[in-house]
Design an enzyme around this catalytic site. Structure first.
Site, PDB file in Angstrom:
ATOM      1  N   GLU A 111       0.856  -1.192   0.000  1.00  0.00           N
ATOM      2  CA  GLU A 111       0.000   0.000   0.000  1.00  0.00           C
ATOM      3  C   GLU A 111       0.891   1.240   0.000  1.00  0.00           C
ATOM      4  O   GLU A 111       1.986   1.221   0.569  1.00  0.00           O
ATOM      5  CB  GLU A 111      -0.878  -0.097   1.264  1.00  0.00           C
ATOM      6  CG  GLU A 111      -1.555   1.136   1.779  1.00  0.00           C
ATOM      7  CD  GLU A 111      -2.822   1.493   1.041  1.00  0.00           C
ATOM      8  OE1 GLU A 111      -2.757   1.563  -0.201  1.00  0.00           O
ATOM      9  OE2 GLU A 111      -3.846   1.729   1.705  1.00  0.00           O
ATOM     10  N   ASP A 115      -3.738   5.791   6.016  1.00  0.00           N
ATOM     11  CA  ASP A 115      -4.299   7.036   6.555  1.00  0.00           C
ATOM     12  C   ASP A 115      -5.335   6.654   7.612  1.00  0.00           C
ATOM     13  O   ASP A 115      -4.979   6.382   8.754  1.00  0.00           O
ATOM     14  CB  ASP A 115      -4.884   7.833   5.384  1.00  0.00           C
ATOM     15  CG  ASP A 115      -5.395   9.209   5.775  1.00  0.00           C
ATOM     16  OD1 ASP A 115      -5.256   9.592   6.947  1.00  0.00           O
ATOM     17  OD2 ASP A 115      -5.928   9.934   4.912  1.00  0.00           O
ATOM     18  N   SER A 116      -6.616   6.592   7.261  1.00  0.00           N
ATOM     19  CA  SER A 116      -7.639   6.188   8.234  1.00  0.00           C
ATOM     20  C   SER A 116      -7.604   4.684   8.482  1.00  0.00           C
ATOM     21  O   SER A 116      -8.111   4.202   9.495  1.00  0.00           O
ATOM     22  CB  SER A 116      -9.027   6.569   7.726  1.00  0.00           C
ATOM     23  OG  SER A 116      -9.405   5.713   6.650  1.00  0.00           O
ATOM     24  N   GLY A 117      -7.042   3.927   7.531  1.00  0.00           N
ATOM     25  CA  GLY A 117      -7.013   2.476   7.641  1.00  0.00           C
ATOM     26  C   GLY A 117      -8.243   1.789   7.064  1.00  0.00           C
ATOM     27  O   GLY A 117      -8.307   0.565   7.019  1.00  0.00           O
ATOM     28  N   THR A 119      -9.293   1.460   3.977  1.00  0.00           N
ATOM     29  CA  THR A 119      -9.001   0.655   2.791  1.00  0.00           C
ATOM     30  C   THR A 119      -8.426  -0.699   3.210  1.00  0.00           C
ATOM     31  O   THR A 119      -8.890  -1.746   2.770  1.00  0.00           O
ATOM     32  CB  THR A 119      -7.986   1.389   1.888  1.00  0.00           C
ATOM     33  OG1 THR A 119      -8.413   2.739   1.715  1.00  0.00           O
ATOM     34  CG2 THR A 119      -7.848   0.711   0.546  1.00  0.00           C
TER      35      THR A 119
HETATM   36  P1  IMP Z   1      -7.284   5.169   4.165  1.00  0.00           P
HETATM   37  O1  IMP Z   1      -8.307   4.198   3.693  1.00  0.00           O
HETATM   38  O2  IMP Z   1      -7.882   6.390   4.804  1.00  0.00           O
HETATM   39  O3  IMP Z   1      -6.187   4.550   5.017  1.00  0.00           O
HETATM   40  O4  IMP Z   1      -6.620   5.787   2.877  1.00  0.00           O
HETATM   41  C1  IMP Z   1      -5.758   5.085   2.104  1.00  0.00           C
HETATM   42  C2  IMP Z   1      -5.650   5.659   0.713  1.00  0.00           C
HETATM   43  O5  IMP Z   1      -5.963   7.046   0.685  1.00  0.00           O
HETATM   44  C3  IMP Z   1      -4.235   5.553   0.235  1.00  0.00           C
HETATM   45  O6  IMP Z   1      -4.012   4.331  -0.422  1.00  0.00           O
HETATM   46  C4  IMP Z   1      -4.122   6.739  -0.686  1.00  0.00           C
HETATM   47  O7  IMP Z   1      -4.531   6.385  -1.980  1.00  0.00           O
HETATM   48  C5  IMP Z   1      -5.064   7.761  -0.117  1.00  0.00           C
HETATM   49  N1  IMP Z   1      -4.355   8.736   0.734  1.00  0.00           N
HETATM   50  C6  IMP Z   1      -4.377   8.859   2.067  1.00  0.00           C
HETATM   51  N2  IMP Z   1      -3.594   9.854   2.486  1.00  0.00           N
HETATM   52  C7  IMP Z   1      -3.039  10.385   1.374  1.00  0.00           C
HETATM   53  C8  IMP Z   1      -2.096  11.451   1.141  1.00  0.00           C
HETATM   54  O8  IMP Z   1      -1.569  12.136   2.043  1.00  0.00           O
HETATM   55  N3  IMP Z   1      -1.785  11.685  -0.161  1.00  0.00           N
HETATM   56  C9  IMP Z   1      -2.304  10.971  -1.200  1.00  0.00           C
HETATM   57  N4  IMP Z   1      -3.167   9.971  -1.020  1.00  0.00           N
HETATM   58  C10 IMP Z   1      -3.534   9.676   0.251  1.00  0.00           C
END
Ligand code: IMP
Ligand code: MG
Length: 188
Positions: A111, A115-117, A119
């Site tokens: 990955e 970020d939030s986790g 995904t």
């Molecule tokens: P999560 O599901 O919030 O953990 O987000 C994961 C996905 O969000 C990553 O695989 C990225 O594609 C996108 N993402 C999260 N933070 C960033 C950032 O700072 N820059 C670009 N993409 C991000």
């Protein structure tokens, strides 16, 4: 943790929204080499399938697999979680599902950034149902803000500052993925 950029972006690839380089190409290359060694050491035997989460991991995955000195296979997953904004919608859709057989293999999910986790939580649940021999996560960047992770990333390139980052595969509205470094983006 310092959230200041290391240096201004090289003029040739920058635009006014790229605030500054946070992780240089040289620093990324050195860390990816270390990760490759760590990963090879972690899997002394068995079939290894490196599963890249597109699109964000495409450059990282390409560099990473070339630094893992053992036999392996590569496939991809496509999940869409973000629109054109800079905040997580919490909605994860699988757009491409790997054809490769996962059962009995070591699966390393790659990955770009945690970020939030959301995904990863969604994907880990889905992949576990396919009875892999093991399942681990390798993330280039980790914001360390995720509250509940189904599975913590075993391999992490860098802890990321609380900024929106682009480059080396990471995008903002599909732009900036090609930058050879990781930069912060001005909010505007
Ligand atoms: P999560 O599901 O919030 O953990 O987000 C994961 C996905 O969000 C990553 O695989 C990225 O594609 C996108 N993402 C999260 N933070 C960033 C950032 O700072 N820059 C670009 N993409 C991000
Ligand atoms: Mg993205």
């Amino acid at each position: 943790m310092s959230v200041r950029a290391e240096s201004p972006p090289p003029a040739a690839t920058a635009d006014e929204r790229v605030a500054g380089v946070v992780f240089s190409a040289k620093r990324i290359a050195a860390r990816v080499e270390e990760l490759g060694q760590d990963i090879a050491a972690h899997y002394p035997s068995g079939e290894l399938l490196v599963l890249g989460l597109l699109k964000g991991s495409f450059i990282f995955l390409g560099d990473l697999v070339r630094n893992i000195p053992r036999a392996l296979q590569v496939d991809f997953l496509v999940a869409a979680s973000y629109g054109a904004g800079t905040t997580s919608s919490g909605d994860v859709r699988l757009v491409y599902d790997p054809e490769t057989h996962l059962e009995g293999k070591h699966i390393l999910l790659v990955e770009d950034i945690v970020d939030s986790g959301n995904t990863l939580n969604r994907l880990v649940t889905l992949l576990r149902r396919r009875n892999p021999r093991s399942l681990e996560i390798c993330a280039l960047l980790h914001k360390r803000i995720a509250k509940e992770l189904e599975l913590e990333a075993r391999f992490v390139g860098f802890d990321a500052p609380p900024l929106f980052l682009v480059g080396y595969g990471l995008d903002h509205a599909e732009n900036y993925r090609h930058l050879p470094y990781i930069a912060s983006l001005r909010e505007s």
